[in-house]
Design a protein around this motif. Sequence first.
Motif, mmCIF file in Angstrom:
data_model
loop_
_atom_site.group_PDB
_atom_site.id
_atom_site.type_symbol
_atom_site.label_atom_id
_atom_site.label_comp_id
_atom_site.label_asym_id
_atom_site.label_seq_id
_atom_site.Cartn_x
_atom_site.Cartn_y
_atom_site.Cartn_z
ATOM 1 N N MET A 1 49.464 30.032 43.525
ATOM 2 C CA MET A 1 48.807 30.597 42.335
ATOM 3 C C MET A 1 47.493 29.880 42.070
ATOM 4 O O MET A 1 47.404 28.671 42.197
ATOM 5 N N GLN A 2 46.471 30.654 41.713
ATOM 6 C CA GLN A 2 45.140 30.073 41.551
ATOM 7 C C GLN A 2 44.900 29.474 40.173
ATOM 8 O O GLN A 2 43.959 28.714 39.986
ATOM 9 N N TRP A 3 45.723 29.822 39.204
ATOM 10 C CA TRP A 3 45.324 29.537 37.826
ATOM 11 C C TRP A 3 46.260 28.523 37.197
ATOM 12 O O TRP A 3 47.466 28.581 37.370
ATOM 13 N N GLU A 4 45.657 27.598 36.408
ATOM 14 C CA GLU A 4 46.468 26.585 35.758
ATOM 15 C C GLU A 4 47.138 27.132 34.512
ATOM 16 O O GLU A 4 48.246 26.737 34.161
ATOM 17 N N SER A 5 46.446 28.014 33.818
ATOM 18 C CA SER A 5 47.032 28.559 32.593
ATOM 19 C C SER A 5 46.506 29.970 32.403
ATOM 20 O O SER A 5 45.576 30.400 33.087
ATOM 21 N N TRP A 6 47.117 30.669 31.459
ATOM 22 C CA TRP A 6 46.648 32.026 31.171
ATOM 23 C C TRP A 6 45.230 32.009 30.632
ATOM 24 O O TRP A 6 44.430 32.894 30.914
ATOM 25 N N ALA B 1 40.459 35.684 54.521
ATOM 26 C CA ALA B 1 41.216 36.868 54.942
ATOM 27 C C ALA B 1 41.873 37.545 53.751
ATOM 28 O O ALA B 1 41.932 38.777 53.698
ATOM 29 N N THR B 2 42.321 36.752 52.777
ATOM 30 C CA THR B 2 42.986 37.367 51.621
ATOM 31 C C THR B 2 41.999 38.191 50.796
ATOM 32 O O THR B 2 42.371 39.209 50.222
ATOM 33 N N MET B 3 40.737 37.746 50.747
ATOM 34 C CA MET B 3 39.739 38.521 50.007
ATOM 35 C C MET B 3 39.567 39.900 50.646
ATOM 36 O O MET B 3 39.539 40.927 49.974
ATOM 37 N N LEU B 4 39.452 39.869 51.989
ATOM 38 C CA LEU B 4 39.272 41.121 52.709
ATOM 39 C C LEU B 4 40.483 42.030 52.505
ATOM 40 O O LEU B 4 40.347 43.232 52.253
ATOM 41 N N LEU B 5 41.667 41.425 52.580
ATOM 42 C CA LEU B 5 42.898 42.197 52.411
ATOM 43 C C LEU B 5 42.936 42.837 51.021
ATOM 44 O O LEU B 5 43.245 44.030 50.886
ATOM 45 N N GLY B 6 42.615 42.028 50.006
ATOM 46 C CA GLY B 6 42.604 42.560 48.644
ATOM 47 C C GLY B 6 41.662 43.742 48.506
ATOM 48 O O GLY B 6 42.001 44.769 47.912
ATOM 49 N N MET B 7 40.488 43.607 49.123
ATOM 50 C CA MET B 7 39.500 44.680 49.052
ATOM 51 C C MET B 7 40.006 45.944 49.739
ATOM 52 O O MET B 7 39.850 47.058 49.225
ATOM 53 N N LEU B 8 40.641 45.750 50.904
ATOM 54 C CA LEU B 8 41.136 46.906 51.653
ATOM 55 C C LEU B 8 42.230 47.624 50.868
ATOM 56 O O LEU B 8 42.260 48.860 50.803
ATOM 57 N N THR C 1 39.176 30.952 44.981
ATOM 58 C CA THR C 1 37.867 30.971 44.335
ATOM 59 C C THR C 1 36.784 30.835 45.395
ATOM 60 O O THR C 1 36.935 30.072 46.347
ATOM 61 N N ASP C 2 35.703 31.586 45.222
ATOM 62 C CA ASP C 2 34.621 31.506 46.195
ATOM 63 C C ASP C 2 33.798 30.238 45.960
ATOM 64 O O ASP C 2 33.564 29.830 44.828
ATOM 65 N N PHE C 3 33.372 29.622 47.072
ATOM 66 C CA PHE C 3 32.608 28.368 46.964
ATOM 67 C C PHE C 3 31.343 28.539 46.151
ATOM 68 O O PHE C 3 31.058 27.787 45.226
ATOM 69 N N GLN C 4 30.575 29.565 46.533
ATOM 70 C CA GLN C 4 29.250 29.709 45.921
ATOM 71 C C GLN C 4 29.288 30.494 44.628
ATOM 72 O O GLN C 4 28.581 30.178 43.681
ATOM 73 N N GLN C 5 30.122 31.524 44.590
ATOM 74 C CA GLN C 5 30.018 32.448 43.473
ATOM 75 C C GLN C 5 31.051 32.201 42.388
ATOM 76 O O GLN C 5 31.067 32.909 41.389
ATOM 77 N N GLY C 6 31.924 31.212 42.589
ATOM 78 C CA GLY C 6 32.938 30.954 41.576
ATOM 79 C C GLY C 6 33.861 32.142 41.429
ATOM 80 O O GLY C 6 34.165 32.835 42.403
ATOM 81 N N GLU C 7 34.270 32.414 40.184
ATOM 82 C CA GLU C 7 35.213 33.516 39.963
ATOM 83 C C GLU C 7 34.504 34.860 39.861
ATOM 84 O O GLU C 7 35.153 35.898 39.925
ATOM 85 N N ALA C 8 33.201 34.840 39.688
ATOM 86 C CA ALA C 8 32.492 36.109 39.484
ATOM 87 C C ALA C 8 32.620 37.015 40.697
ATOM 88 O O ALA C 8 32.523 38.235 40.575
ATOM 89 N N TYR C 9 32.882 36.424 41.862
ATOM 90 C CA TYR C 9 32.956 37.247 43.065
ATOM 91 C C TYR C 9 34.096 38.245 42.975
ATOM 92 O O TYR C 9 34.123 39.238 43.708
ATOM 93 N N ARG C 10 35.082 37.986 42.088
ATOM 94 C CA ARG C 10 36.256 38.880 42.024
ATOM 95 C C ARG C 10 35.865 40.302 41.652
ATOM 96 O O ARG C 10 36.665 41.231 41.775
ATOM 97 N N PHE D 1 42.047 34.110 31.881
ATOM 98 C CA PHE D 1 41.205 35.025 31.112
ATOM 99 C C PHE D 1 39.757 34.560 31.072
ATOM 100 O O PHE D 1 38.850 35.359 30.947
ATOM 101 N N ASN D 2 39.549 33.268 31.193
ATOM 102 C CA ASN D 2 38.183 32.737 31.139
ATOM 103 C C ASN D 2 37.411 33.029 32.429
ATOM 104 O O ASN D 2 36.178 33.078 32.430
ATOM 105 N N MET D 3 38.115 33.184 33.534
ATOM 106 C CA MET D 3 37.490 33.503 34.830
ATOM 107 C C MET D 3 36.360 32.530 35.186
ATOM 108 O O MET D 3 35.292 32.942 35.652
#
Lengths: 251, 54, 209
Positions: free
Chosen positions: B1-6, A199-206, A46-55, B10-12
Amino acid sequence: MNINWFKYSSPQTFYPLAGKMIPWFAWLAAILAVAGLYIGFAIAPTDFQQGEAYRIIFVHVPAAWMSMVIYIVMAGWAAIGLALNARLSAMMAQALAPTGAIFTLIALVTGSLWGKPMWGTWWVWDARLTSELILLFLYLGFIALQSSIDDPRRADRAGALLALVGVVNVPIIYFSVKWWNTLHQGSSINMGAAPKMAATMLLGMLIMALAFWMYTVAVALMRVRCIMLERERTSDWVKELSVQGIAGVKS
Amino acid sequence: MQWESWSAFFNMGGYAFYVWFSFGLTALCMVWEVIALRKRRAEALRLTQLLAQD
Amino acid sequence: MLAFRRRSDVATTLFFFLIVSSLFPLGIGPEPAVLSSIAPGVLWVAALLAGMLSLTRLFAADFADGSLEQMLLAPQPLALLVLAKIFAHWLICGLPVVLLAPIIGLQYALPNDALLVLVFALLLGTPALSLIGAIGAALTLGVRGSGLLVALLVLPLYIPVLIFGAGAVAASQHGMSSQAHLSLLAACSLLALVLAPMATAAALRISVE
């Protein structure tokens, strides 16, 4: 290396070759996409600043890259088509344009979906977003020009010239938009510049970018096959092909 | 794994709409493009067959 | 000779420029502060659109009466002939707008030095518009719906000229030097001067063949 390139550059021989290549690229795209999505969602932190939205960057950045790469490749095919008067390269340029436009659109919409939670607005006149918008206009112009000229030879060559003019202009447009942006906005918003990207973020993007690339090749080959069929409807090889089709032979 | 549950997945982290809309739209565009091209090819082949039969 | 053959083009272009730039105050309101802050952008956009109106007619008449084919076969290099046509187009549709612009700028409450920069910027930038526009005109020659198509092809390519041109006027309004903008604008025009006639010549060959 002694490959007869001219043999493969005629639609008649390229059509079955492309047909054989499509599944390979499609499978590569699918496998890479699964790997990229796995890295993007399961491994990348998870990104520090942007949370999960960065995905969102796992589709946004690859789509934006591809939108630019496709334009350059398209202009390259166009240049070859003009220089060597090769039908196939012009058809390839024509086949790439809609996919490039779709990726540009995806980059714009996902960019705006990323901007909303991050900056609170759907649209900022950020230099990159603005250039992407202009790139969309360039794609639409190319498609509109080609589709409004009836004579396919003229459409090919006019489109090729337009793509070349566009590719010369893209850096100038990008520079001017950046210049305009720094004057009007300062450096308050700096999109995409992640100071510490894992590094994993960059890898995922590539990997996602590679997946999109393979997808592009597969789809462009599919489209070029359609274009060949439509253009050479009256030629013998297409007729033979359709006779085989009636007889149930798949090609 | 990053997530505790499904459901957490989904909530992201509260950004579900933005993240899933982005990925969904991209997937939709790609699927639509492939389907449209398959239709276009089928139509082109149908027309050439009509021509060939004449 | 070319210039006077199309006297109505001058009138149409000027009238269009005048109307478009008069619509904005009606839509936005008459406050001088607001008007003078939008003036550089509005006047430049109006100039872009006005210049584009007559683009489709740049080669159309020559195409219709066959003199374009004569041009293609002429001993002089085609790019040079094309350059002459473009220069004529600029004289008809670019220069009048440049001359009219300061009067409209007055309506937009632009200060005097900004007006001077506006004229100078338009003088430097409008040739680039005619040059780039000629490529679009040549590509869409004889194509159905060419008027709209030209706009779609040419407007994105006009963006750098718009940015530097309007930026020059805005910079002078804010008491800054507009020299950087003007140099970049001149660079755009020079680049267009070198490349556009060749591209237009190539486009004409494609369209006429």
